[in-house]
Design a protein around this motif. Structure first.
Motif, PDB file in Angstrom:
ATOM      1  N   TRP A  81       0.889  -1.162   0.000  1.00 45.55           N
ATOM      2  CA  TRP A  81       0.000   0.000   0.000  1.00 45.55           C
ATOM      3  C   TRP A  81       0.925   1.209   0.000  1.00 45.55           C
ATOM      4  O   TRP A  81       1.541   1.513   0.996  1.00 45.55           O
ATOM      5  CB  TRP A  81      -0.909  -0.066   1.218  1.00 45.55           C
ATOM      6  CG  TRP A  81      -1.632   1.196   1.564  1.00 45.55           C
ATOM      7  CD1 TRP A  81      -1.923   2.249   0.740  1.00 45.55           C
ATOM      8  CD2 TRP A  81      -2.153   1.548   2.849  1.00 45.55           C
ATOM      9  NE1 TRP A  81      -2.595   3.210   1.424  1.00 45.55           N
ATOM     10  CE2 TRP A  81      -2.752   2.821   2.714  1.00 45.55           C
ATOM     11  CE3 TRP A  81      -2.182   0.909   4.094  1.00 45.55           C
ATOM     12  CZ2 TRP A  81      -3.368   3.471   3.781  1.00 45.55           C
ATOM     13  CZ3 TRP A  81      -2.793   1.553   5.155  1.00 45.55           C
ATOM     14  CH2 TRP A  81      -3.379   2.820   4.995  1.00 45.55           C
ATOM     15  N   GLU A  82       1.060   1.828  -1.175  1.00 38.61           N
ATOM     16  CA  GLU A  82       2.002   2.935  -1.337  1.00 38.61           C
ATOM     17  C   GLU A  82       1.507   4.155  -0.565  1.00 38.61           C
ATOM     18  O   GLU A  82       0.338   4.521  -0.672  1.00 38.61           O
ATOM     19  CB  GLU A  82       2.144   3.305  -2.819  1.00 38.61           C
ATOM     20  CG  GLU A  82       2.644   2.176  -3.710  1.00 38.61           C
ATOM     21  CD  GLU A  82       4.144   1.924  -3.585  1.00 38.61           C
ATOM     22  OE1 GLU A  82       4.816   2.660  -2.851  1.00 38.61           O
ATOM     23  OE2 GLU A  82       4.624   0.969  -4.224  1.00 38.61           O
ATOM     24  N   HIS A 126      -0.837   8.620  -1.327  1.00 33.65           N
ATOM     25  CA  HIS A 126      -2.034   8.681  -2.166  1.00 33.65           C
ATOM     26  C   HIS A 126      -2.779   9.974  -1.805  1.00 33.65           C
ATOM     27  O   HIS A 126      -3.005  10.245  -0.626  1.00 33.65           O
ATOM     28  CB  HIS A 126      -2.912   7.453  -1.877  1.00 33.65           C
ATOM     29  CG  HIS A 126      -4.170   7.401  -2.677  1.00 33.65           C
ATOM     30  ND1 HIS A 126      -5.270   8.175  -2.383  1.00 33.65           N
ATOM     31  CD2 HIS A 126      -4.509   6.677  -3.771  1.00 33.65           C
ATOM     32  CE1 HIS A 126      -6.239   7.931  -3.259  1.00 33.65           C
ATOM     33  NE2 HIS A 126      -5.796   7.024  -4.103  1.00 33.65           N
ATOM     34  N   THR A 152      -5.742   9.600   0.563  1.00 33.72           N
ATOM     35  CA  THR A 152      -5.323   9.198   1.908  1.00 33.72           C
ATOM     36  C   THR A 152      -4.693  10.380   2.636  1.00 33.72           C
ATOM     37  O   THR A 152      -4.958  10.614   3.820  1.00 33.72           O
ATOM     38  CB  THR A 152      -4.341   8.016   1.842  1.00 33.72           C
ATOM     39  OG1 THR A 152      -5.051   6.862   1.372  1.00 33.72           O
ATOM     40  CG2 THR A 152      -3.731   7.715   3.199  1.00 33.72           C
ATOM     41  N   GLY A 189      -6.297   1.689  -4.210  1.00 31.21           N
ATOM     42  CA  GLY A 189      -6.365   3.117  -4.499  1.00 31.21           C
ATOM     43  C   GLY A 189      -7.528   3.813  -3.806  1.00 31.21           C
ATOM     44  O   GLY A 189      -7.864   4.952  -4.135  1.00 31.21           O
ATOM     45  N   PRO A 231      -8.951   5.754  -0.697  1.00 28.66           N
ATOM     46  CA  PRO A 231      -8.367   6.477   0.434  1.00 28.66           C
ATOM     47  C   PRO A 231      -8.593   5.710   1.741  1.00 28.66           C
ATOM     48  O   PRO A 231      -9.730   5.399   2.095  1.00 28.66           O
ATOM     49  CB  PRO A 231      -9.122   7.811   0.432  1.00 28.66           C
ATOM     50  CG  PRO A 231      -9.538   8.004  -0.996  1.00 28.66           C
ATOM     51  CD  PRO A 231      -9.813   6.624  -1.523  1.00 28.66           C
TER      52      PRO A 231
END
Length: 378
Positions: free
Chosen positions: A294-295, A298, A301, A337, A339
């Protein structure tokens, strides 16, 4: 009704009294009946406020609970509160780690990871409803039974529910400084097996080929591969049945963690390359469940995190945000992707150990934080 959710009457003692039955209902992942008993308690508490569904378990795991709260926009994308009710503590742990309060802290199996946070989220909804405050978006709660073993039976359910929503809040325990999680590393699990040749360990030792001996050597090899980019650990080993018999079978489980998908993929390749045969003993490796990276950063986020930071400042503390090792079901929703803000749950220490405890004051603190988030997310 215009009322500040931060002024709602969250009461630490009342919350602890409501949380106690959840803690005293032990729910280790591998005991489906125990997890289902815990889901019954959660369903009962949620049913007083929402439309509750019991979703049957599969693959030998317990079931899930989904609660949809009444709302004029019901059915439209809203806020998903995502938590797991399974713990790592076997039934009987209460004898060693009873529910007990000592001043500002309270002990109990699973109280930090993550029943305390789940209860704080439930209480946040109860307080909002009691005060007649309507969230801008509809809210759904999903409690699942198998996060502690990598979510093999409910990943699709979680992803399907997340896809119907605009935001995901995960009340996993807060980081050590009380901070939230805005990204998580990738995790892969592996099942290990060595197959040897049995013989009598006294009379015919030289004829045998020990499965345990090869597993022991491989364990050291696996853990020696740990580096900056990717970590490797062996957490489970079972082997042998009789001390007077050269072991023909040894099984283990290993976990690998990396900050990027590429590093994890490289690690998986290195791991799989260890398979083969040595001295008449076969070493097999099969892939277990994986959590995707989970990068962090974002935009959706980060906007949620900024909102949470403002709320925390109003509550009188600074909320940090960082990427974290250790997987959660937030990995799935974040990787999609959507949030996602994770680790909104209680403050504490000793999760997964016999000293697991929370700071009692964090129950109302986190309840207020989540209530305010639900009132501000649009």
């Amino acid at each position: 009704m215009s009322m500040d959710p931060l002024k709602l009457p969250f009461d630490a003692d009342e919350m602890l009294a409501g949380l106690r039955p959840w803690i005293e209902c032990e729910s280790p992942t591998h005991d489906a009946a125990a997890v289902d008993r815990m889901m019954d308690l959660a369903a009962y508490d949620l049913a007083q406020m929402a439309q509750v569904e019991r979703i049957p378990g599969r693959l030998g795991f317990g079931g899930s609970v989904r609660a949809r709260f009444p709302h004029p926009k019901a059915g439209e994308p809203g806020v998903l509160i995502l938590g797991h009710m399974d713990t790592v503590h076997p039934v009987g742990t209460l004898a060693k780690l009873p529910f007990r309060r000592e001043g500002d802290i309270c002990y109990g199996p699973g109280i930090m990871d993550m029943k305390g946070g789940n209860y704080a989220a439930t209480e946040a909804l109860r307080q909002l409803i009691r005060a007649g405050m309507e969230t801008p978006l509809p809210v759904t709660v999903l409690f699942t039974p198998d996060e502690e073993v990598g979510t093999p039976s409910t990943r699709e359910l979680i992803e399907a529910e997340a896809a119907r929503n605009k935001y995901v809040l995960v009340p996993e325990p807060a980081r050590d400084d009380g901070g939230a999680v805005i990204g998580r590393y990738a995790i892969a699990r592996f099942n290990l097996m060595t197959k040897g040749r049995p013989s009598h360990a006294g009379a015919r030792l030289s004829e045998g080929r020990s499965a345990i001996a090869l597993m022991a050597r491989k364990l050291l090899e696996i853990e020696a591969m740990t580096g900056e980019d990717c970590t490797f650990s062996v957490g489970v080993i079972h082997g042998g049945q009789w001390v007077n018999c050269v072991s023909s079978l040894c099984e283990g489980q290993s976990l690998s963690m990396a900050k990027t998908q590429k590093d994890l993929d490289d690690g998986v390749a290195r791991m799989m390359a260890l398979a083969g045969e040595e001295n008449g003993v076969e070493f097999r490796i099969t892939r277990g469940v994986t959590r995707p990276v989970w990068e962090p950063d974002h935009p959706g986020t980060m906007a949620m995190f900024e909102m949470a930071r403002e709320i925390a400042a109003e509550l009188g503390f600074e909320l940090t945000g960082s990427s974290s090792g250790g997987g959660s079901d937030g990995n799935f929703t974040g990787a999609m992707g959507i949030p996602t803000l994770d680790s909104l749950g209680v403050r504490g220490k000793g999760l997964h150990t016999l000293t697991e405890h929370i700071e009692v004051a964090s129950l109302p603190e986190r309840g207020k934080l989540m209530a305010a988030m639900m009132m501000r997310l649009t």
